[in-house]
Write a protein that holds these residues in place. Sequence first.
Motif, PDB file in Angstrom:
ATOM      1  N   ARG A  49      96.476 -14.911  34.277  1.00 55.15           N
ATOM      2  CA  ARG A  49      96.672 -15.524  35.595  1.00 55.15           C
ATOM      3  C   ARG A  49      96.022 -14.714  36.713  1.00 55.15           C
ATOM      4  O   ARG A  49      95.415 -15.278  37.628  1.00 55.15           O
ATOM      5  CB  ARG A  49      98.169 -15.682  35.891  1.00 55.15           C
ATOM      6  N   LEU A  79      94.833 -22.326  32.555  1.00 55.39           N
ATOM      7  CA  LEU A  79      95.981 -21.912  33.353  1.00 55.39           C
ATOM      8  C   LEU A  79      96.486 -22.999  34.295  1.00 55.39           C
ATOM      9  O   LEU A  79      97.187 -22.709  35.254  1.00 55.39           O
ATOM     10  CB  LEU A  79      95.606 -20.672  34.181  1.00 55.39           C
ATOM     11  N   ALA A  89      95.533 -22.228  37.922  1.00 53.41           N
ATOM     12  CA  ALA A  89      95.791 -20.921  38.502  1.00 53.41           C
ATOM     13  C   ALA A  89      94.484 -20.158  38.638  1.00 53.41           C
ATOM     14  O   ALA A  89      93.708 -20.062  37.720  1.00 53.41           O
ATOM     15  CB  ALA A  89      96.764 -20.132  37.630  1.00 53.41           C
ATOM     16  N   ASP A 130     101.931 -21.886  30.662  1.00 51.28           N
ATOM     17  CA  ASP A 130     100.760 -21.095  30.287  1.00 51.28           C
ATOM     18  C   ASP A 130     100.956 -20.436  28.926  1.00 51.28           C
ATOM     19  O   ASP A 130     100.041 -20.397  28.098  1.00 51.28           O
ATOM     20  CB  ASP A 130     100.490 -20.018  31.335  1.00 51.28           C
TER      21      ASP A 130
END
Length: 457
Positions: A80, A212, A215, A260
Amino acid sequence: MSATLIATGPVTGRPAHRDPNVLRWLGAYTASMVGDSVYYIALSWAAVQQGSPAQAGVVMAVSAVPRALLMLGGGVVADRFGPRRVVIGSDTVRCAAVLAVAALLFLTSPGLWPLALLAVVFGTVDAVFMPAVGALPARVTSRDQLARVQGMRGIGIRFASIVGAPLGGLGVAIGGAAAAFALAGLLIAVSVPLLISVRMRELPADAKADALGGAGDTDAAAGGRGPAPGAGAVIAADSEARGAPVPDKADARPASPVDDLRAGLRYIRGHRVLAPLMLAIALGDLGFVGPLNVGLTLLADERGWGASGMGWVLSGFGAGAGAAALLLTVRGRLPHAGWLAGCSIVAGSVAIGALAFVPSVLGAVGVALLIGLLAGLSGALCGALLQTQADPAYLGRVTAVSSLVSLGFAPLSMPLSAAAIGAWGTGPVFVGSAVVCGLGGVVALCVRDLRRAELPG
């Protein structure tokens, strides 16, 4: 170069061992690993001085709990926020914690509680540090150099294991545990400016969104170029060609960390190379860790080799592993990587079983040298395959699963090996462990996609 990476700076075309950017990363990694080795010497010495042997054992073991429990989440954090940012933050926290304990020990005798707290902090930070370290090489060099980088990383680990213990002992001899902790903190601190100077390669936006749920990765250097038009289709085609599941874009909602993590586990489970590779690594480590740790100690005691004999055997193993890392560093690529990894695991398992039946120290050193060479080669190849087969946006989570197997589950075999040796002796347990280890090689050789996996050249 893989279509999933875009450089933020100029691509030099140099091999990794001549690339200043990679060498800065290697210097940072090695300094951090040497600091870790000194830290463990300081922690064990301080724990023994501040409490009983049983209490010292608890302090030494307590960091394993948060590391095992949080490792998978650490992979999500690395993916992330970007591996470079996570590694820099992790080393900063570890440095500050170690120096704080060093100052506390200089000023007073606080007992075991700050040592236990430091061990918990280290274990917690390690849970994010290790996945980020595994994901970082793919962001500092091109895909065709990742095998060579894996060899360089192995050399760094060997260097840290050889240099760290004497440095820790020297620190304790000069100024006690406080001086050793201070030395560890300073060594870890060296890695931070080096990491800051490392140039990164940016992931295309489509790859980040796929992995993600949108993200962002803020790790790349300012001014990096965005993805080329149509990059998502290229990434999907590249993933499919390597046996990776193509992410489903139907749900455009922002993903939570749990989402995730699930996405990463689904990615590994659906990958035709990574899924069997994880199983091969797990079996290999489970069969390797027990005999080469507690088993070797009990074998040396049984044969009357003493501590010096055991030290020579361990030196033989280290020399073999270092030679394997050097080979991969120099060659950069070995053909038929999947097949060679499987054969190395099988051959290494035979050597593990044979070690229990070697009567002399000299013979044991020779067998250990062979084990180190084969285990180092198979480990480096498996690591390189993880690096090159996984999409970079998933590497934190892929490394987290691999690290959890190697550092969370495999050490559980040590007390089991000790108990089994007490009941049945060294020979049957070494042979049984060799069979488990060899099964990892059998998996690598029997699964077609893994057996045929190649390193980019």
